[in-house]
Design a protein around this motif. Structure first.
Motif, PDB file in Angstrom:
ATOM      1  N   ALA A  50      32.270  -4.576   4.884  1.00  0.00           N
ATOM      2  CA  ALA A  50      33.033  -5.577   4.131  1.00  0.00           C
ATOM      3  C   ALA A  50      33.480  -6.676   5.089  1.00  0.00           C
ATOM      4  O   ALA A  50      33.732  -6.428   6.271  1.00  0.00           O
ATOM      5  N   GLU A  51      33.583  -7.884   4.583  1.00  0.00           N
ATOM      6  CA  GLU A  51      33.934  -9.035   5.417  1.00  0.00           C
ATOM      7  C   GLU A  51      35.434  -9.210   5.576  1.00  0.00           C
ATOM      8  O   GLU A  51      35.881  -9.894   6.502  1.00  0.00           O
ATOM      9  N   LEU A  79      36.865  -0.105   2.837  1.00  0.00           N
ATOM     10  CA  LEU A  79      35.661  -0.064   3.653  1.00  0.00           C
ATOM     11  C   LEU A  79      35.673  -1.088   4.781  1.00  0.00           C
ATOM     12  O   LEU A  79      34.894  -0.967   5.727  1.00  0.00           O
ATOM     13  N   TYR A  80      36.525  -2.076   4.711  1.00  0.00           N
ATOM     14  CA  TYR A  80      36.611  -3.066   5.787  1.00  0.00           C
ATOM     15  C   TYR A  80      37.016  -2.400   7.101  1.00  0.00           C
ATOM     16  O   TYR A  80      36.429  -2.650   8.152  1.00  0.00           O
ATOM     17  N   GLU A 208      42.422  -3.722  11.805  1.00  0.00           N
ATOM     18  CA  GLU A 208      42.962  -4.717  10.876  1.00  0.00           C
ATOM     19  C   GLU A 208      43.881  -5.709  11.598  1.00  0.00           C
ATOM     20  O   GLU A 208      43.799  -6.919  11.376  1.00  0.00           O
ATOM     21  N   ASN A 209      44.741  -5.192  12.460  1.00  0.00           N
ATOM     22  CA  ASN A 209      45.661  -6.066  13.177  1.00  0.00           C
ATOM     23  C   ASN A 209      44.921  -7.024  14.101  1.00  0.00           C
ATOM     24  O   ASN A 209      45.269  -8.213  14.206  1.00  0.00           O
ATOM     25  N   PHE A 210      43.881  -6.533  14.758  1.00  0.00           N
ATOM     26  CA  PHE A 210      43.128  -7.350  15.714  1.00  0.00           C
ATOM     27  C   PHE A 210      42.349  -8.458  15.018  1.00  0.00           C
ATOM     28  O   PHE A 210      42.216  -9.569  15.528  1.00  0.00           O
ATOM     29  N   ASN A 211      41.838  -8.166  13.827  1.00  0.00           N
ATOM     30  CA  ASN A 211      40.933  -9.090  13.150  1.00  0.00           C
ATOM     31  C   ASN A 211      41.621  -9.964  12.100  1.00  0.00           C
ATOM     32  O   ASN A 211      40.960 -10.818  11.495  1.00  0.00           O
ATOM     33  N   THR A 212      42.886  -9.734  11.837  1.00  0.00           N
ATOM     34  CA  THR A 212      43.578 -10.552  10.839  1.00  0.00           C
ATOM     35  C   THR A 212      44.691 -11.378  11.450  1.00  0.00           C
ATOM     36  O   THR A 212      45.505 -11.964  10.730  1.00  0.00           O
TER      37      THR A 212
END
Length: 213
Positions: A50-51, A79-80, A208-212
């Motif tokens: 997922a993107e 799934l992300y 999630e924290n690293f990529n958002t």
């Protein structure tokens, strides 16, 4: 025993000795008309990447033995990041169980219309109220093909790790003990500590924290 012989030779010896091989029985599944109600297309189609968060969720139920009874664990995975965003535990495998897991996910995530919620074709997931809950939030139901566990491989992988790393190593003495251990495994270890090769060896929360940011 190191003795070379062909299949027909073994068959002849067995026949002379009055022996028969034990074979499985052929089984053809013919679903009843009721089993076709509430079905959804397989929109996910094994595209487990997922993107962004809250684009694709997958959900399922597994069994956990506690003393002389079974417990049923329903989980919802984003799934992300492979993060478990909702889960519920009960002594019965009902629509209420999966609804509680989904409501937990909906309550702690900010979703937008178009979210795919994937599951198998179990009767609980085909229930009218559960399907209505999905659509009421602008999400889209998706279901695996009949008898195809690989269509939900990401969740099957999580259940496999859960049982190897926790369930098979413990002997739960009560439902509450199992619930406490599952909470610690899912919320503390799996989501926040356990590293995933598919996430660049980050935990779901760290990914999630690293990529958002």
């Amino acid at each position: 025993m190191g003795i070379h012989c062909c299949l027909n030779y073994v068959a002849r010896l067995m026949q002379e000795a009055g022996l028969k091989a034990r074979n499985g029985k052929a089984f053809k599944y013919s679903p009843s008309p009721e089993a076709r109600y509430g079905l959804a297309d397989n929109i996910l189609k094994r595209h487990f990447a997922a993107e962004r968060p809250n684009q694709k969720w997958t959900t399922d139920i597994t069994y956990i033995r506690v003393q002389q009874r079974w417990l049923y664990l329903a989980t919802v995975m984003d799934l992300y990041s492979r993060r478990i965003v909702g889960w519920a535990l009960d002594t019965q495998m009902t629509e209420t169980l999966i609804t509680q897991a989904l409501n937990m996910a909906l309550g702690q995530r900010h979703i937008e219309p178009g979210l795919i919620v994937h599951s198998d074709r179990g009767v609980q997931y085909r229930a009218t109220r559960y399907q209505s809950l999905i659509r009421r939030h602008g999400a889209i139901p998706s279901m695996s093909r009949q008898g195809n566990c690989w269509d939900n491989a990401a969740m099957e992988s999580f259940f496999s790790r859960l049982k190897v790393e926790l369930v098979y190593a413990e002997t739960f003495k009560s439902v509450e003990e199992a619930r406490s251990s599952l909470f610690e495994y899912i919320e503390i270890f799996y989501n926040r500590i356990r590293r995933h090769s598919t996430l660049g060896y980050l935990s779901p929360v760290d990914f999630e924290n690293f990529n958002t940011q």
